[in-house]
Design a protein around this motif. Structure first.
Motif, PDB file in Angstrom:
ATOM      1  N   GLY A 365       0.843  -0.651   0.114  1.00 38.25           N
ATOM      2  CA  GLY A 365      -0.025  -0.004  -0.126  1.00 38.25           C
ATOM      3  C   GLY A 365       0.447   1.519   0.168  1.00 38.25           C
ATOM      4  N   GLY A 366       2.619   1.271  -0.302  1.00 37.54           N
ATOM      5  CA  GLY A 366       2.882   2.776   0.007  1.00 37.54           C
ATOM      6  C   GLY A 366       2.821   2.861  -2.138  1.00 37.54           C
ATOM      7  N   THR A 367       3.665   4.114  -1.593  1.00 33.52           N
ATOM      8  CA  THR A 367       4.459   4.814  -3.207  1.00 33.52           C
ATOM      9  C   THR A 367       5.422   3.708  -3.259  1.00 33.52           C
ATOM     10  OG1 THR A 367       4.988   7.295  -1.492  1.00 33.52           O
ATOM     11  CG2 THR A 367       2.484   6.695  -2.838  1.00 33.52           C
ATOM     12  N   TYR A 368       5.468   4.394  -4.343  1.00 32.51           N
ATOM     13  CA  TYR A 368       6.626   4.428  -5.049  1.00 32.51           C
ATOM     14  C   TYR A 368       7.253   4.737  -6.438  1.00 32.51           C
ATOM     15  CZ  TYR A 368       4.110   1.500  -8.116  1.00 32.51           C
ATOM     16  OH  TYR A 368       2.916   0.948  -9.200  1.00 32.51           O
ATOM     17  N   ASP A 369       8.459   5.191  -6.998  1.00 31.89           N
ATOM     18  CA  ASP A 369       8.887   5.997  -8.196  1.00 31.89           C
ATOM     19  C   ASP A 369       9.711   4.936  -8.805  1.00 31.89           C
ATOM     20  OD1 ASP A 369       9.798   8.082  -9.396  1.00 31.89           O
ATOM     21  OD2 ASP A 369      11.222   8.621  -8.364  1.00 31.89           O
ATOM     22  N   LEU A 370       9.528   4.807 -10.161  1.00 28.12           N
ATOM     23  CA  LEU A 370       9.695   4.375 -11.165  1.00 28.12           C
ATOM     24  C   LEU A 370      10.522   5.442 -12.344  1.00 28.12           C
ATOM     25  CD1 LEU A 370       7.578   1.510 -11.620  1.00 28.12           C
ATOM     26  CD2 LEU A 370       9.121   1.623 -10.832  1.00 28.12           C
TER      27      LEU A 370
END
Length: 623
Positions: A365-370
């Motif tokens: 449920g976290g955010t990630y940067d691609l």
């Protein structure tokens, strides 16, 4: 055969038994010959053949031969032949002249002489000529000869002959049945004869003639609602006049009608310009739906491979592939392109680990940067897209300048590549083969140019990228890079200094490359495959323009065989995938151009050879 020779031959065949009845018998023969000539030849040739017939006489002919017209030691002489059977020399000359006549007329004369199997059943030419001479001597009726000739036209599949003879042309005047004596006694009415030959007529209607075998299914299987009718074809036939010497009336084939004959203008282009102008002036509505093309077709005559003919078709061609199938193919190809490009990072442990971490974060449920990954993936996709975009834009611009309409492109999926190609169908006929060549040539050449520059730039970026980025670069295995001799050599020269770095490594070894370099490498192979001269690929269109349909078919078959063998001997999944997709999508030749008799000029032919040689360098394996 000169028309004067024909006149002389039929004149000599008309000898009568007495001087007193010579003029009457000669006039009867004139009428008989004129009927046969006009029913088998075009108006111009018939007029030329019959030009001097009205002033012809047995006395004049005998005088021309230097003989007395009333007596001779060997018998009564009329027109240079004695009333006795022809000499061997005369018979040999006669059989040579008869052999030059249209096939239907030859068969009719053979049957009149008692050969039920037609002209091909004759084994002794001299005997045939003497039998024919005897029939003429005995006063064989003109009606019987006309009937035999009509029968041969119907047997050959000329439905128009049946319609005319049966008064089925809508012009009134009920049917006139004519008895025909075949093989010395059996009598057939024209109506009964047409029923006996119904199977042959149906075969012609069902396109059993070889004429259209070289044309695409989109034409042969076109909906009857859009095809020209007999009346539409007759519009053209009535206007031929002195421009085209027709040897038959319009014949129905799959896709329209053909009119066989020969061009009497200086060039095919001039013929089409004249006929188009006449049709536009007399029947402008006709031009809104149909068109005429001057093309090469397979000949039904076993002695000839192909012949020229006027082809009457709709002026727009509808692709046979359903729209939903094209949309599905495009969607699959675009999806597989993304998958292929992402998979290029699959052997990079650092990238895979970071992507796995991003997936775990997303699952929690976290955010990630691609963004870091997109910065590598997007350049590869953009490089591929830019080369293909220039390719398609070039097609469209040249087609627009030539007033040719193309369909929206369909993206074809592939095995071993992101996609195979973007396929455009041609909806309206190019004016000439030169226009078809230009439309086909410009696309892959511009695509190859962009891909080649991208490969060089990408290889340079590979050698200058910073260390942190170098750890994230995608890669291709050595075995994949060596599937192209030209591109693999360029990679070896730039990265290994030409020391054979690729050839000295295991095929499974991964070679890190900048995304732009990978996009350029893939683009070279994709656009080179478009240049392969088979079917209706861009290379196939170029081959058709240079060689014509007949020889393109032979050349295309040889190239296909060579690629098929190479796909097994070189372990190339790319070639095997190309041949598999091609077999379903591009195996047909292109729609007819307006002028297919005049091939392209030498500079275009030379450009085609250079383009095919370049494609071969790209597609031949390095090892």
């Amino acid at each position: 055969m000169h028309t004067s020779d024909i006149r002389e031959f039929v004149t000599k065949s008309s000898s009568s038994s007495s001087s007193s009845s010579g003029d009457g018998r000669l006039q009867e023969l004139k009428d008989r010959v004129e009927d046969l000539v006009r029913s088998s030849l075009g108006n111009e040739e018939a007029d030329a053949m019959l030009l001097g017939l009205s002033s012809f006489s047995s006395k004049a002919t005998a005088a021309a031969a230097g003989e007395d017209s009333t007596s001779s030691p060997g018998g009564d002489v009329r027109g240079g032949w004695s009333f006795d059977p022809p000499t061997d020399e005369e018979a040999d000359r006669a059989i040579e002249l008869i052999g030059s006549l249209p096939k239907s007329l030859r068969n009719a004369l053979a049957m009149a002489a008692g050969y039920g199997g037609g002209y091909d059943s004759i084994t002794d030419g001299r005997e045939f000529v003497r039998n024919l001479h005897r029939q003429m001597e005995d006063g064989a009726s003109a009606e019987r000869l006309r009937g035999l000739y009509r029968m041969q036209r119907i047997a050959a599949g000329d439905v128009s002959a049946y319609e005319r003879d049966g008064r089925g042309d809508g012009q009134g005047g009920g049917r006139q049945d004519v008895d025909v004596d075949v093989d010395g006694g059996e009598e057939y009415e024209i109506a009964g004869m047409s029923r006996l030959l119904a199977t042959k007529i149906e075969e012609r209607l069902e396109n059993r003639t070889r004429a259209m075998e070289l044309f695409p299914r989109s034409l042969q299987d076109a909906d009857e609602d859009i095809l020209p009718t007999w009346e539409d074809a007759n519009v053209v036939f009535q206007l031929l006049d002195k421009s085209f010497m027709a040897t038959e009336r319009p014949v129905k084939v799959g896709g329209g009608y053909i009119i066989r004959g020969s061009n009497k203008r200086k060039s095919a282009g001039e013929l089409l310009d004249v006929l188009d102008g006449m049709i536009l002036k007399s029947n402008p509505a006709w031009m809104e739906r149909y068109q005429i093309s001057y093309v090469e077709i397979y000949s039904d005559d076993k002695e000839e491979l192909f012949e020229d003919a006027i082809l009457i078709t709709p002026n727009k061609f509808v692709p046979i592939a359903p729209g939903f199938l094209s949309a599905a193919s495009t969607a699959i190809a675009i999806f597989s392109s993304f998958v292929f490009c992402i998979d290029a990072f699959g052997e990079n442990a650092v990238v895979m680990e970071r992507l796995k971490e991003a997936t775990d974060v997303a699952s929690a449920g976290g955010t990630y940067d691609l963004a870091w990954f997109n910065e590598l993936l997007v350049p590869m996709l953009v490089t591929l897209g830019a080369a293909q975009g220039v390719h398609e834009l070039s097609h469209l611009l040249v087609a627009w300048s030539k007033q040719v309409i193309l369909t929206a492109p369909t993206v074809l999926p592939s095995l071993g590549l992101p996609y195979l190609s973007f396929q455009n169908r041609i909806k309206t006929s190019p004016k000439r083969y030169g226009d078809l060549f230009d439309i086909a040539f410009v696309g892959p050449i511009t695509g190859l140019t962009v891909s080649f520059v991208s490969l060089l730039v990408g290889l340079q970026l590979t050698t200058t990228v910073d260390q942190s980025t170098a750890q994230l670069l995608p890669s291709l295995p050595v075995g994949y890079l060596t599937q192209s001799a030209l591109a693999g050599t360029i990679v070896d020269l730039v990265l290994g200094g030409g020391d054979g770095i690729l050839l000295n490594q295991d095929a499974a070894t991964q070679v890190p490359l900048h995304p732009v370099a990978i996009g350029g490498f893939l683009g070279l192979i994709i656009h080179a495959l478009d240049l392969v001269p088979i079917g209706s690929t861009d290379g196939g269109r170029m081959s058709q323009a240079v060689l014509g349909r007949v020889w393109h078919l032979t050349f295309s078959s040889l190239v296909f065989l060579a690629l098929f063998i190479s796909s097994f001997t070189s372990d190339s999944s790319i070639l095997l995938g190309f041949l598999f997709i091609y077999s379903f999508t591009q195996r047909d030749m292109e729609i007819p151009c307006k002028n297919e008799v005049d091939k392209v000029e030498l500079p275009r032919a030379a450009a085609a050879v250079v383009a095919w040689f370049l494609a071969a360098l790209i597609l031949v394996p390095l090892r």
